[in-house]
Design a protein around this motif. Sequence first.
Motif, PDB file in Angstrom:
ATOM      1  N   LEU A  18      31.852  37.250  46.092  1.00  0.00           N
ATOM      2  CA  LEU A  18      32.839  38.122  45.458  1.00  0.00           C
ATOM      3  C   LEU A  18      34.254  37.749  45.915  1.00  0.00           C
ATOM      4  O   LEU A  18      35.172  37.659  45.098  1.00  0.00           O
ATOM      5  N   PHE A  22      37.358  36.613  43.606  1.00  0.00           N
ATOM      6  CA  PHE A  22      38.663  37.273  43.621  1.00  0.00           C
ATOM      7  C   PHE A  22      39.777  36.270  43.913  1.00  0.00           C
ATOM      8  O   PHE A  22      40.859  36.362  43.355  1.00  0.00           O
ATOM      9  N   VAL A 115      38.102  41.844  37.449  1.00  0.00           N
ATOM     10  CA  VAL A 115      37.900  42.182  38.858  1.00  0.00           C
ATOM     11  C   VAL A 115      36.847  43.283  38.980  1.00  0.00           C
ATOM     12  O   VAL A 115      35.938  43.201  39.806  1.00  0.00           O
ATOM     13  N   LYS A 116      36.954  44.306  38.131  1.00  0.00           N
ATOM     14  CA  LYS A 116      35.960  45.397  38.150  1.00  0.00           C
ATOM     15  C   LYS A 116      34.562  44.866  37.833  1.00  0.00           C
ATOM     16  O   LYS A 116      33.584  45.262  38.457  1.00  0.00           O
ATOM     17  N   TYR A 118      33.416  41.795  38.290  1.00  0.00           N
ATOM     18  CA  TYR A 118      32.933  41.045  39.451  1.00  0.00           C
ATOM     19  C   TYR A 118      32.403  42.008  40.520  1.00  0.00           C
ATOM     20  O   TYR A 118      31.361  41.767  41.124  1.00  0.00           O
ATOM     21  N   GLY A 119      33.138  43.100  40.735  1.00  0.00           N
ATOM     22  CA  GLY A 119      32.708  44.090  41.719  1.00  0.00           C
ATOM     23  C   GLY A 119      31.382  44.725  41.336  1.00  0.00           C
ATOM     24  O   GLY A 119      30.481  44.873  42.169  1.00  0.00           O
ATOM     25  N   GLU A 120      31.249  45.100  40.065  1.00  0.00           N
ATOM     26  CA  GLU A 120      30.003  45.713  39.599  1.00  0.00           C
ATOM     27  C   GLU A 120      28.835  44.741  39.702  1.00  0.00           C
ATOM     28  O   GLU A 120      27.735  45.119  40.109  1.00  0.00           O
ATOM     29  N   ILE A 169      32.537  46.350  48.911  1.00  0.00           N
ATOM     30  CA  ILE A 169      32.846  45.841  47.568  1.00  0.00           C
ATOM     31  C   ILE A 169      33.911  46.710  46.911  1.00  0.00           C
ATOM     32  O   ILE A 169      34.870  46.205  46.332  1.00  0.00           O
ATOM     33  N   ASP A 170      33.742  48.041  47.018  1.00  0.00           N
ATOM     34  CA  ASP A 170      34.736  48.955  46.431  1.00  0.00           C
ATOM     35  C   ASP A 170      36.116  48.731  47.045  1.00  0.00           C
ATOM     36  O   ASP A 170      37.127  48.714  46.339  1.00  0.00           O
ATOM     37  N   THR A 173      37.565  45.411  45.796  1.00  0.00           N
ATOM     38  CA  THR A 173      37.952  45.548  44.391  1.00  0.00           C
ATOM     39  C   THR A 173      39.256  46.327  44.271  1.00  0.00           C
ATOM     40  O   THR A 173      40.166  45.917  43.547  1.00  0.00           O
ATOM     41  N   LYS A 176      42.198  44.164  45.362  1.00  0.00           N
ATOM     42  CA  LYS A 176      42.564  43.145  44.374  1.00  0.00           C
ATOM     43  C   LYS A 176      43.253  43.787  43.170  1.00  0.00           C
ATOM     44  O   LYS A 176      44.230  43.252  42.644  1.00  0.00           O
ATOM     45  N   GLU A 177      42.769  44.956  42.734  1.00  0.00           N
ATOM     46  CA  GLU A 177      43.407  45.645  41.608  1.00  0.00           C
ATOM     47  C   GLU A 177      44.834  46.051  41.970  1.00  0.00           C
ATOM     48  O   GLU A 177      45.744  45.940  41.151  1.00  0.00           O
TER      49      GLU A 177
END
Length: 183
Positions: A18, A22, A115-116, A118-120, A169-170, A173, A176-177
């Motif tokens: 991940l 990113f 990005v979301k 990839y996180g999911e 992960i959250d 994410t 990065k957002e």
Amino acid sequence: MSEYKTYEDRMQKSISVLENQFNSVRAGRANAAVLDQISVLYYGTPTPVKNVATISSPDPRTLAIQPYDGGILGEIEKAIQTSDLGINPTNDGKIIRLSFPQLTEERRKELAKNVKKYGEDSKVAIRNIRRDAVEFFKKQQKASEITEDDLKNTERDLQKLTDKYTKEIDDLTAKKEKELSEL
């Protein structure tokens, strides 16, 4: 907890993947990591651009790619054009330059959506690892290698591990957002 080591290692590997994804998301400033996913044919072998060229950043919005072998310049240019980078390279015969334009609001939203995703995808991978681990320990319990109480404790511990990595992960994410929205 050592019997969980292989599963925890797999979860950690998902986090590493991940982070690499990113890093390859272009965030409006020049970052050589965006080229990590791009390979060129070098003597018939797909080779990462970073292995066949020097990559430098003369200013915050530009990457300069200077191949060790001038004959591969066109291959590198073609690979960048066909990638999903969204940047047109300029080639002066010796060096390829990538100019990173300011991100539009629309492009930021698109990148944030990626990005979301990839996180999911990483969360799904973590949950799949947990499922594999639980199935492994259930088989051990059926074979009377561990007790039912051990199985319950194991499932609880695996859930704690899953929660830990899901939170990581959250956090990655969200970071990065935030980076994408600040530019």
